[in-house]
Design a protein around this motif. Structure first.
Motif, mmCIF file in Angstrom:
data_model
loop_
_atom_site.group_PDB
_atom_site.id
_atom_site.type_symbol
_atom_site.label_atom_id
_atom_site.label_comp_id
_atom_site.label_asym_id
_atom_site.label_seq_id
_atom_site.Cartn_x
_atom_site.Cartn_y
_atom_site.Cartn_z
ATOM 1 N N LEU A 6 -19.071 -38.367 -25.792
ATOM 2 C CA LEU A 6 -18.102 -37.556 -26.979
ATOM 3 C C LEU A 6 -18.838 -36.634 -27.679
ATOM 4 C CD1 LEU A 6 -15.573 -40.290 -27.119
ATOM 5 C CD2 LEU A 6 -15.426 -38.310 -25.487
ATOM 6 N N GLN A 7 -20.015 -37.190 -28.433
ATOM 7 C CA GLN A 7 -20.357 -36.369 -29.465
ATOM 8 C C GLN A 7 -21.130 -35.067 -28.752
ATOM 9 O OE1 GLN A 7 -23.533 -38.150 -32.397
ATOM 10 N NE2 GLN A 7 -24.772 -37.274 -30.936
ATOM 11 N N ALA A 8 -21.727 -35.258 -27.579
ATOM 12 C CA ALA A 8 -22.395 -34.080 -27.058
ATOM 13 C C ALA A 8 -21.140 -32.912 -26.486
ATOM 14 C CB ALA A 8 -23.142 -34.535 -25.715
ATOM 15 N N GLU A 9 -19.924 -33.688 -26.117
ATOM 16 C CA GLU A 9 -18.952 -32.824 -25.734
ATOM 17 C C GLU A 9 -17.947 -32.061 -27.011
ATOM 18 O OE1 GLU A 9 -16.463 -30.888 -22.859
ATOM 19 O OE2 GLU A 9 -18.377 -32.017 -22.485
ATOM 20 N N TYR A 10 -17.960 -32.607 -28.148
ATOM 21 C CA TYR A 10 -17.035 -32.198 -29.008
ATOM 22 C C TYR A 10 -17.530 -31.971 -30.600
ATOM 23 C CZ TYR A 10 -13.274 -33.692 -25.733
ATOM 24 O OH TYR A 10 -12.597 -33.718 -24.548
ATOM 25 N N ILE A 11 -18.805 -32.370 -30.644
ATOM 26 C CA ILE A 11 -19.258 -32.177 -31.931
ATOM 27 C C ILE A 11 -20.707 -31.085 -32.109
ATOM 28 C CG2 ILE A 11 -20.654 -33.178 -34.033
ATOM 29 C CD1 ILE A 11 -19.340 -35.805 -33.315
ATOM 30 N N TYR A 60 -12.092 -39.514 -18.959
ATOM 31 C CA TYR A 60 -11.351 -38.110 -18.095
ATOM 32 C C TYR A 60 -11.547 -36.984 -19.191
ATOM 33 C CZ TYR A 60 -7.838 -35.227 -16.515
ATOM 34 O OH TYR A 60 -7.207 -34.195 -15.984
ATOM 35 N N LEU A 61 -11.158 -37.466 -20.420
ATOM 36 C CA LEU A 61 -11.167 -36.311 -21.574
ATOM 37 C C LEU A 61 -12.694 -35.736 -21.663
ATOM 38 C CD1 LEU A 61 -8.664 -37.761 -24.384
ATOM 39 C CD2 LEU A 61 -8.357 -35.959 -22.583
ATOM 40 N N ASN A 62 -13.532 -36.436 -21.307
ATOM 41 C CA ASN A 62 -14.951 -35.998 -21.681
ATOM 42 C C ASN A 62 -15.233 -35.121 -20.425
ATOM 43 O OD1 ASN A 62 -18.018 -36.511 -21.288
ATOM 44 N ND2 ASN A 62 -17.835 -36.621 -23.310
ATOM 45 N N SER A 63 -15.584 -35.896 -19.274
ATOM 46 C CA SER A 63 -15.829 -35.090 -17.949
ATOM 47 C C SER A 63 -15.339 -36.082 -16.715
ATOM 48 C CB SER A 63 -17.064 -34.683 -17.758
ATOM 49 O OG SER A 63 -18.074 -35.661 -17.823
ATOM 50 N N ALA A 81 -17.657 -36.459 -14.532
ATOM 51 C CA ALA A 81 -18.754 -37.028 -14.251
ATOM 52 C C ALA A 81 -19.021 -38.320 -15.020
ATOM 53 C CB ALA A 81 -19.968 -36.165 -14.493
ATOM 54 N N LEU A 82 -18.373 -38.606 -16.106
ATOM 55 C CA LEU A 82 -18.399 -39.657 -17.202
ATOM 56 C C LEU A 82 -17.843 -40.605 -16.618
ATOM 57 C CD1 LEU A 82 -19.627 -41.143 -19.699
ATOM 58 C CD2 LEU A 82 -17.900 -40.093 -20.906
ATOM 59 N N LEU A 83 -16.431 -40.124 -16.225
ATOM 60 C CA LEU A 83 -15.437 -41.000 -15.662
ATOM 61 C C LEU A 83 -15.878 -41.710 -14.294
ATOM 62 C CD1 LEU A 83 -12.513 -42.121 -15.705
ATOM 63 C CD2 LEU A 83 -11.961 -40.411 -14.223
ATOM 64 N N ALA A 84 -16.777 -40.924 -13.596
ATOM 65 C CA ALA A 84 -17.504 -41.323 -12.210
ATOM 66 C C ALA A 84 -18.505 -42.660 -12.713
ATOM 67 C CB ALA A 84 -17.962 -40.339 -11.536
ATOM 68 N N TRP A 85 -19.069 -42.349 -13.697
ATOM 69 C CA TRP A 85 -20.274 -43.295 -14.067
ATOM 70 C C TRP A 85 -19.654 -44.639 -14.606
ATOM 71 C CZ3 TRP A 85 -25.434 -44.103 -13.932
ATOM 72 C CH2 TRP A 85 -25.923 -42.680 -13.351
ATOM 73 N N LEU A 86 -18.332 -44.484 -15.374
ATOM 74 C CA LEU A 86 -17.776 -45.495 -15.808
ATOM 75 C C LEU A 86 -16.924 -46.079 -14.790
ATOM 76 C CD1 LEU A 86 -16.619 -44.189 -19.404
ATOM 77 C CD2 LEU A 86 -18.472 -45.800 -19.050
ATOM 78 N N SER A 87 -16.556 -45.769 -13.685
ATOM 79 C CA SER A 87 -15.695 -46.348 -12.757
ATOM 80 C C SER A 87 -15.770 -47.769 -12.193
ATOM 81 C CB SER A 87 -15.586 -45.327 -11.560
ATOM 82 O OG SER A 87 -16.728 -45.167 -10.975
ATOM 83 N N PRO A 88 -17.221 -48.223 -12.007
ATOM 84 C CA PRO A 88 -17.407 -49.495 -11.648
ATOM 85 C C PRO A 88 -16.805 -50.576 -12.693
ATOM 86 C CG PRO A 88 -19.386 -48.334 -11.245
ATOM 87 C CD PRO A 88 -18.496 -47.398 -12.210
ATOM 88 N N ALA A 89 -17.163 -50.174 -13.822
ATOM 89 C CA ALA A 89 -16.478 -51.262 -14.965
ATOM 90 C C ALA A 89 -14.990 -51.058 -15.028
ATOM 91 C CB ALA A 89 -17.229 -50.886 -16.259
ATOM 92 N N ILE A 90 -14.523 -49.670 -15.171
ATOM 93 C CA ILE A 90 -13.007 -49.561 -15.172
ATOM 94 C C ILE A 90 -12.139 -50.069 -14.248
ATOM 95 C CG2 ILE A 90 -11.296 -47.813 -15.355
ATOM 96 C CD1 ILE A 90 -13.325 -45.990 -17.007
ATOM 97 N N LEU A 91 -12.649 -50.173 -12.979
ATOM 98 C CA LEU A 91 -12.163 -50.426 -11.791
ATOM 99 C C LEU A 91 -11.707 -52.057 -11.904
ATOM 100 C CD1 LEU A 91 -10.769 -49.593 -9.139
ATOM 101 C CD2 LEU A 91 -13.061 -50.208 -8.081
ATOM 102 N N GLY A 92 -12.636 -52.701 -12.160
ATOM 103 C CA GLY A 92 -12.546 -54.186 -12.287
ATOM 104 C C GLY A 92 -11.412 -54.565 -13.507
#
Length: 721
Positions: free
Chosen positions: A431-436, A568-571, A573-584
């Motif tokens: 988020l820092q890289a995306e918005y700051i 999702y608000l970030n990208s 790609a980030l959502l895809a990286w987080l998806s294994p943890a999010i899905l569970g």
């Protein structure tokens, strides 16, 4: 032996009443100090090398783990940009260092364990053959558990020992802390049945404490003080334990052969699970467990650990060195030590005895929780006990390896909030890289801008290496089964074993974020001062209503939803990286429902997926227990109620013989429950009327207080009018 033979003895009301316990042989069990230790009190080993571990083993396992950790942390430091790191990046690096270093020890140990296990499976097991001269008390602590399972297990173990010709060396004890009056009566009925069936060859005893002070540790301690001095060894089981005679005999023989041995721990295998979560645990323990456990046993050597059950302890070592103190303050960090086993092992080792893990003994079994909810309840208690070790790890005189066991227990639960923090800090970096807006020019004069640095290629390679570290123990466990033809066939063959491996990896990955949040919640609740209590554990079906599951997993779904939105608000790609943890997290309710369902688990069991060698060919002792259990189910289902045992002279005599002695009450100290029950009994005119007045707590008090029970029994059963 091919079959355990149990004899069907007709059950009847008792004619001869025997005392529930043997004559007391009281001996002190001094409370040990954690703040002071006089090294002059440490015993001198009988064998000069009896308590010396091989240092090279530590260098090999821990040294390689340290080098891997240093390399990994340095790589992450480079990935983040070593010269221009922000506060968030430093925080991410610290969290990565803690979590990465945590998994390298298991990685290094599993490599050693792989070669040792493969070698063991090619050799005939080495067993001692000396006739036993000492006496072993086999302790089966119970707390509101199913009595039929306990007594069936004791019978088949005792019968197998009797068939070996060594029954005189083992006495069997059910030491109960049960508080439910209905289960108390079932325990007594089951015990009466057990004595009728095996007393001709085996000594078996029963004692129930009225006050379960200090829980299981206090239960065992009470036995030690009153009867322990009559025995050379204590073989401590759990209410769901089962152990083959060959294993029990070998433990006792190793104790007698090694006068410096204070404790020998087996590595229990999980059996009898049907639900999907239970089958996952069974598969992991059977396929991966021996690799990790054998590696741990090898490098810890004489400074092994104790897991609370399925282990043998030298009574002298236990009583002289392992009396547990209460921790100052109130629970959850003060009071009785909950995870007593690690501490007892540390104190026994401190006193100069060896503590070892017998990784080569496989005939040791236990059962596992049937659902995520039951796992959470158990782990909440374990979490509190392990976090208490933060106050014990600095105790005087402990061996540094014993301290490492305590640290391992602490980290097994702290690792979850650390992983969660790592995910959240990583998200903050994105988020820092995306918005700051980055500051390309610092306050100091420079002709060139300071560009943000992130080595993506290096990050990807480090991620891949971390996955290798994480999954190596599992992969080596799978390989060890694949190359051993008998085990591979018992697990369903190559195809089924590979399919089971893939299913276990996928389901474990989906369940991991749920367990991470459960453990994080447990740690948080302890930090704000909530005590875990003491609840009995379910053993069979783990099904729960959907409404209950939604409530239990509400925060897990909310966290998953928040991470989804942030990613999702970030990208994408980030959502895809987080998806294994999010899905569970998002699927926590259906996952909990499916993995705890007996019907779903039974369907998977029939498909042979996640099979272990203990399912296709049940251990003889497990099959014997299953066959015998119906006898005790009948006995406990027909157990006399409180009215019957108070009114029937024969059952009354049996109950009085099983009642534990009650310490004299100090003047002015009134037990409110006992006082209330006394008044109700005095106001009643019949046993039936008195029992109708008593609530469950008061009934339990009556069953455990001789004078009060006699008052109840002195009344007529029914009114004469």
């Amino acid at each position: 032996m091919d079959k355990i033979i149990v004899h069907d003895t007709p059950l009847s009301e008792p004619d001869i009443v025997e005392p529930g316990m043997p004559k007391e042989h009281f001996e002190a069990m001094p409370v040990q100090s954690l703040s002071d230790y006089d090294t002059s009190n440490k015993r001198t080993p009988i064998n000069p090398k009896g308590v010396k571990s091989q240092v090279l083993r530590r260098w090999l396992v821990l040294g390689s783990s340290l080098l891997l950790s240093i390399w990994g942390v340095n790589e992450m430091h480079t990935v983040l940009g070593a010269d221009n790191m922000t506060f968030i990046q430093y925080l991410f690096l610290i969290l990565f260092a803690l979590t990465f270093s945590w998994i390298t020890v298991a990685f290094s140990g599993s490599i050693v364990g792989f070669f040792l296990v493969c070698a063991q499976r090619l050799q005939k097991p080495k067993r001692l053959t000396n006739t036993l001269v000492g006496r072993t008390a086999v302790l089966m602590p119970t707390y509101n558990e199913d009595p039929d399972r306990i007594y069936a297990a004791i019978e088949v173990m005792a019968v197998e020992i009797a068939e070996s010709g060594e029954s005189k060396a083992f006495d069997w004890f059910v030491i109960s802390d049960t508080t439910d009056p209905e289960i108390v009566l079932k325990e007594e009925a089951g015990f009466h049945t057990l004595r009728q069936r095996i007393s001709h060859s085996t000594n078996v005893y029963y004692r129930r404490r009225q006050n379960n002070t200090a829980r299981k540790a206090g239960n065992v301690s009470d036995f030690c003080k009153r009867w322990g001095a009559s025995y050379d060894h204590l073989l401590v089981l759990d209410a769901d334990s089962l152990m083959e005679a060959d294993t029990m005999l070998e433990l006792a023989r190793r104790m007698e052969a090694d006068p410096d041995s204070g404790l020998i721990q087996t590595i229990p295998q999980l059996i009898n699970g049907t639900t999907l979560i239970a089958r996952l645990q069974q598969f992991s323990t059977c396929v991966y467990g021996p690799i990790v456990g054998t590696g741990l046993a090898w490098w810890t050597h004489k400074e092994g650990n104790f897991w609370g059950h399925n282990a043998i302890i030298r009574t002298k070592a236990m009583m002289s060195a392992a009396g547990l103190p209460d921790l100052k303050g109130a629970p959850p960090f003060g009071g009785h030590i909950l995870s007593h086993d690690f501490v007892e092992a540390s104190l026994i080792r401190r006193a100069g005895w060896s503590v070892t893990i017998a990784a080569d003994l496989y005939g040791s079994y236990e059962e596992c929780p049937p659902s995520i909810t039951d796992l959470a309840i158990r782990d909440r208690r374990w979490c509190q006990g392990n976090l208490q070790h933060g106050r014990i790890i600095t105790a005087k005189g402990l061996h540094w390896v014993s301290r490492s066991h305590l640290l391992t227990g602490i980290m097994s639960y702290l690792s979850s909030p650390l992983w969660l923090m790592l995910i959240l800090v990583g998200l903050a970096l994105s988020l820092q890289a995306e918005y700051i807006r980055p500051e390309y020019f610092s306050d100091q004069f420079s002709l060139f801008p300071t560009w943000p640095q992130m080595d993506a290629a290096r990050a990807l390679s480090l991620f891949a290496f971390t996955m290798v570290i994480l999954f190596t123990p599992k992969t080596l466990g799978l390989i060890s089964y694949m190359i051993h033809s008998p085990l591979r066939k018992r697990c369903g063959g190559f195809f089924i074993l590979m399919l089971s491996f893939i299913v276990e990896i996928i389901l474990s990955a989906m369940l991991a974020p749920i367990m991470m949040l459960i453990h994080t919640g447990a740690v948080f609740s302890i930090l704000i001062g909530q005590d875990s209590g003491w609840n009995p554990q379910r053993r069979d079906d783990g099904s729960l209503p959907v409404k209950h599951l939604i409530y239990r997993h509400r925060w897990h779904m909310i966290v998953g939803l928040l991470l989804t939105v942030a990613g999702y608000l970030n990208s994408l790609a980030l959502l895809a990286w987080l998806s294994p943890a999010i899905l569970g997290m998002l699927l926590s309710v259906p996952l909990s429902l499916l993995t705890g369902s007996w019907a779903v688990g039974n369907a998977v069991k029939k498909s042979t997926i996640l099979s272990t060698q203990y399912e296709k060919e049940k251990p003889i002792i497990q099959q014997a227990m299953d066959d015998t259990r119906s006898v005790y189910q009948t006995a406990v289902n027909n157990a006399p109620d409180l009215i019957e045992i108070a009114a029937n002279p024969k059952w009354r005599a049996v109950h009085l013989s099983l009642m534990d002695s009650i310490p004299l009450r100090a003047r002015g100290q009134i037990n409110v429950v006992e006082a209330t029950a006394t008044v109700k009994i005095l106001e009643a005119t019949t046993i039936v009327e008195a029992v109708s007045y008593l609530n469950k707590q008061e009934q339990t008090c009556v069953l455990g207080t001789p004078d009060l029970f006699k008052k109840l029994s002195s009344l007529p059963r029914y009114s004469e009018s």
